[in-house]
Write a protein that holds these residues in place. Structure first.
Motif, PDB file in Angstrom:
ATOM      1  N   PRO A 184      -8.687 -45.512 -18.073  1.00 52.26           N
ATOM      2  CA  PRO A 184     -10.022 -44.889 -18.104  1.00 52.26           C
ATOM      3  C   PRO A 184     -11.031 -45.547 -17.171  1.00 52.26           C
ATOM      4  CG  PRO A 184      -9.178 -45.134 -20.324  1.00 52.26           C
ATOM      5  CD  PRO A 184      -8.247 -45.888 -19.428  1.00 52.26           C
ATOM      6  N   ASN A 185     -10.881 -46.845 -16.938  1.00 52.04           N
ATOM      7  CA  ASN A 185     -11.809 -47.558 -16.062  1.00 52.04           C
ATOM      8  C   ASN A 185     -11.411 -47.476 -14.594  1.00 52.04           C
ATOM      9  OD1 ASN A 185     -13.770 -49.158 -17.942  1.00 52.04           O
ATOM     10  ND2 ASN A 185     -11.753 -49.435 -18.861  1.00 52.04           N
ATOM     11  N   VAL A 186     -10.170 -47.114 -14.333  1.00 46.77           N
ATOM     12  CA  VAL A 186      -9.694 -47.047 -12.946  1.00 46.77           C
ATOM     13  C   VAL A 186      -9.714 -45.619 -12.423  1.00 46.77           C
ATOM     14  CG1 VAL A 186      -7.673 -47.404 -11.480  1.00 46.77           C
ATOM     15  CG2 VAL A 186      -8.310 -49.132 -13.140  1.00 46.77           C
ATOM     16  N   LEU A 187      -9.418 -44.653 -13.289  1.00 47.66           N
ATOM     17  CA  LEU A 187      -9.296 -43.273 -12.828  1.00 47.66           C
ATOM     18  C   LEU A 187     -10.619 -42.707 -12.317  1.00 47.66           C
ATOM     19  CD1 LEU A 187      -6.890 -41.535 -15.372  1.00 47.66           C
ATOM     20  CD2 LEU A 187      -6.509 -41.971 -12.947  1.00 47.66           C
ATOM     21  N   ILE A 188     -11.725 -43.069 -12.933  1.00 44.28           N
ATOM     22  CA  ILE A 188     -13.012 -42.494 -12.525  1.00 44.28           C
ATOM     23  C   ILE A 188     -13.380 -42.871 -11.091  1.00 44.28           C
ATOM     24  CG2 ILE A 188     -15.509 -42.581 -12.977  1.00 44.28           C
ATOM     25  CD1 ILE A 188     -14.882 -42.423 -15.924  1.00 44.28           C
ATOM     26  N   PRO A 189     -13.335 -44.152 -10.694  1.00 44.30           N
ATOM     27  CA  PRO A 189     -13.610 -44.441  -9.279  1.00 44.30           C
ATOM     28  C   PRO A 189     -12.581 -43.843  -8.331  1.00 44.30           C
ATOM     29  CG  PRO A 189     -12.939 -46.430 -10.455  1.00 44.30           C
ATOM     30  CD  PRO A 189     -13.216 -45.396 -11.482  1.00 44.30           C
ATOM     31  N   ILE A 190     -11.333 -43.698  -8.788  1.00 41.26           N
ATOM     32  CA  ILE A 190     -10.313 -43.092  -7.931  1.00 41.26           C
ATOM     33  C   ILE A 190     -10.619 -41.617  -7.698  1.00 41.26           C
ATOM     34  CG2 ILE A 190      -7.880 -42.418  -7.821  1.00 41.26           C
ATOM     35  CD1 ILE A 190      -7.198 -45.010  -9.254  1.00 41.26           C
ATOM     36  N   LEU A 191     -10.946 -40.894  -8.775  1.00 42.57           N
ATOM     37  CA  LEU A 191     -11.270 -39.473  -8.632  1.00 42.57           C
ATOM     38  C   LEU A 191     -12.559 -39.273  -7.842  1.00 42.57           C
ATOM     39  CD1 LEU A 191     -10.340 -38.081 -12.167  1.00 42.57           C
ATOM     40  CD2 LEU A 191      -9.072 -37.854 -10.034  1.00 42.57           C
ATOM     41  N   THR A 192     -13.525 -40.168  -8.024  1.00 37.07           N
ATOM     42  CA  THR A 192     -14.751 -40.085  -7.231  1.00 37.07           C
ATOM     43  C   THR A 192     -14.441 -40.245  -5.754  1.00 37.07           C
ATOM     44  OG1 THR A 192     -16.015 -41.017  -9.074  1.00 37.07           O
ATOM     45  CG2 THR A 192     -17.037 -41.076  -6.896  1.00 37.07           C
ATOM     46  N   THR A 193     -13.571 -41.186  -5.438  1.00 41.49           N
ATOM     47  CA  THR A 193     -13.154 -41.382  -4.042  1.00 41.49           C
ATOM     48  C   THR A 193     -12.396 -40.179  -3.531  1.00 41.49           C
ATOM     49  OG1 THR A 193     -13.001 -43.761  -4.441  1.00 41.49           O
ATOM     50  CG2 THR A 193     -11.877 -42.908  -2.496  1.00 41.49           C
ATOM     51  N   LEU A 194     -11.563 -39.578  -4.386  1.00 46.06           N
ATOM     52  CA  LEU A 194     -10.809 -38.392  -3.985  1.00 46.06           C
ATOM     53  C   LEU A 194     -11.752 -37.269  -3.588  1.00 46.06           C
ATOM     54  CD1 LEU A 194      -7.966 -37.024  -3.833  1.00 46.06           C
ATOM     55  CD2 LEU A 194      -8.390 -36.234  -6.163  1.00 46.06           C
ATOM     56  N   GLY A 195     -12.796 -37.051  -4.388  1.00 48.02           N
ATOM     57  CA  GLY A 195     -13.744 -35.988  -4.078  1.00 48.02           C
ATOM     58  C   GLY A 195     -14.546 -36.261  -2.822  1.00 48.02           C
ATOM     59  N   SER A 196     -15.003 -37.504  -2.674  1.00 49.91           N
ATOM     60  CA  SER A 196     -15.825 -37.824  -1.502  1.00 49.91           C
ATOM     61  C   SER A 196     -14.999 -37.872  -0.228  1.00 49.91           C
ATOM     62  CB  SER A 196     -16.542 -39.165  -1.715  1.00 49.91           C
ATOM     63  OG  SER A 196     -15.599 -40.215  -1.875  1.00 49.91           O
ATOM     64  N   SER A 197     -13.727 -38.290  -0.321  1.00 53.06           N
ATOM     65  CA  SER A 197     -12.887 -38.377   0.877  1.00 53.06           C
ATOM     66  C   SER A 197     -12.415 -37.003   1.355  1.00 53.06           C
ATOM     67  CB  SER A 197     -11.672 -39.270   0.599  1.00 53.06           C
ATOM     68  OG  SER A 197     -10.844 -38.706  -0.403  1.00 53.06           O
ATOM     69  N   LEU A 198     -12.650 -35.976   0.537  1.00 51.17           N
ATOM     70  CA  LEU A 198     -12.305 -34.619   0.973  1.00 51.17           C
ATOM     71  C   LEU A 198     -13.034 -34.249   2.256  1.00 51.17           C
ATOM     72  CD1 LEU A 198     -11.017 -31.821   0.534  1.00 51.17           C
ATOM     73  CD2 LEU A 198     -12.890 -31.297  -1.039  1.00 51.17           C
ATOM     74  N   ARG A 199     -14.205 -34.848   2.483  1.00 53.42           N
ATOM     75  CA  ARG A 199     -14.969 -34.528   3.693  1.00 53.42           C
ATOM     76  C   ARG A 199     -14.202 -34.924   4.944  1.00 53.42           C
ATOM     77  NH1 ARG A 199     -17.086 -39.373   1.776  1.00 53.42           N
ATOM     78  NH2 ARG A 199     -17.498 -40.977   3.350  1.00 53.42           N
ATOM     79  N   PHE A 200     -13.368 -35.979   4.864  1.00 55.38           N
ATOM     80  CA  PHE A 200     -12.566 -36.367   6.016  1.00 55.38           C
ATOM     81  C   PHE A 200     -11.543 -35.284   6.353  1.00 55.38           C
ATOM     82  CE2 PHE A 200     -13.662 -40.731   4.408  1.00 55.38           C
ATOM     83  CZ  PHE A 200     -14.448 -41.076   5.487  1.00 55.38           C
ATOM     84  N   SER A 201     -10.920 -34.740   5.316  1.00 54.59           N
ATOM     85  CA  SER A 201      -9.942 -33.672   5.541  1.00 54.59           C
ATOM     86  C   SER A 201     -10.613 -32.415   6.078  1.00 54.59           C
ATOM     87  CB  SER A 201      -9.205 -33.354   4.239  1.00 54.59           C
ATOM     88  OG  SER A 201      -8.479 -34.474   3.778  1.00 54.59           O
TER      89      SER A 201
END
Length: 319
Positions: free
Chosen positions: A228-245
């Motif tokens: 629970p403490n790791v998934l949230i920053p990972i998913l946040t990064t996933l959403g923000s890194s979509l801009r690179f794609s």
């Protein structure tokens, strides 16, 4: 009666929250349309070798956005016939959405285990490897990595005399693999780095050591305290890194001849079809907002502590 009023109050808050988010999304899309029109006007003046005059172009873009909203074309010339504008945008967005979602899935499935493995390994080489992958993934241009995949594909074909992957073309089959890998590189690099840092931070917390000292199994500690403490920053990064794609999408689709938004966007710019350009940019913006909205709504499902009042965060900031 009190319970009824309480439920009614929660419903009102949820409606206000939904209304605020819809307003923010519409405002964002309007700003995207305005900036796109402004950029197109400046580009047109550049091609005609005229002075840029950005302030005048800014006013003209307001007029153009109004014309775009109230006099939008009903059809576009697509595949040698006039097709409804909504159908053209929806079909091309569907092609690009499949590619982008596959790329995000690959980034998550590869980057997250890579970061976890590096965090659980006590060797210094693991952190060096993660940093190296992050730097290479973020700094390597998409076209260069695409060319590298091409070379590897050709080498395997010539060496082992087998057909590995299609070098280009459109199709929801093996044609997806190479462009999806290229689009996944930058998100993968960021996810691996964030996973590594988050895991190292969480594993060093006192409550993790306390859980281990109580004799709890690693599976229980991982599922209840770590994830629970790791998934949230990972998913946040996933959403923000979509801009690179999204930024690499036109290059990748042209390189692999993928019939999606990126390829049509470049064709529309070359043809001077401003309305279609704005439509395609808005479709990508809507896709980006929708993915991040889904990720945001998943946070309370991951961490029960976030299931409080919707505006609790805002109240905390105001206090």
């Amino acid at each position: 009666e009190e319970e009824k009023n309480r439920l009614s109050g929660l419903s009102t808050k949820e409606l206000k929250l939904i209304g605020r988010r819809v307003f923010n999304m519409l405002s964002t899309l309007l700003v995207i349309a305005y900036l796109t029109s402004w950029g197109l006007i400046l580009a047109e003046r550049g091609r005609e070798r005229l002075p840029a005059q950005p302030l005048q172009a800014a006013w003209q873009s307001i007029v153009r956005v109004g014309d775009y909203i109230f006099n939008h074309p009903q059809t576009y010339y697509w595949h040698k016939e006039n097709v409804a504008a909504l159908h053209v945008v929806a079909e091309t967005l569907k092609s690009s959405s499949v590619l982008l979602l596959l790329a995000l899935g690959l980034a998550l499935l590869i980057g997250m285990p890579l970061g976890v493995a590096a965090a659980l390994t006590k060797r210094k080489t693991s952190s060096t490897l993660v940093m190296l992958i992050s730097v290479l993934g973020v700094s390597t241009p998409s076209f260069l990595f695409a060319m590298f995949l091409w070379v590897v594909n050709i080498w395997v074909h010539n060496t082992f005399h087998i057909k590995v992957l299609p070098s280009g073309g459109f199709g929801f089959d093996a044609h997806l693999v190479m462009p999806a890998i290229v689009l996944a590189m930058r998100p993968l690099a960021q996810i691996a780095q964030v996973t590594y840092v988050s895991m190292r931070d969480v594993l060093g917390q006192d409550y993790i050591r306390t859980a281990h000292s109580k004799g709890l199994s690693w599976r229980l500690v991982r599922n209840v305290h770590v994830l629970p403490n790791v998934l949230i920053p990972i998913l946040t990064t996933l959403g923000s890194s979509l801009r690179f794609s999204l930024a690499s999408l036109p290059v990748v689709e042209v390189f692999f001849d993928w019939q999606g938004v990126g390829l049509m966007l470049l064709d529309a710019i070359q043809e001077g079809n401003a309305a279609l350009v704005v439509d395609l940019i808005l479709s990508l913006g809507l896709f980006f907002l929708f993915i991040n909205l889904i990720i945001e709504f998943s946070f309370p499902l991951i961490d029960p502590r976030l299931r409080g009042e919707p505006d609790a965060g805002e109240k905390g900031e105001q206090g």
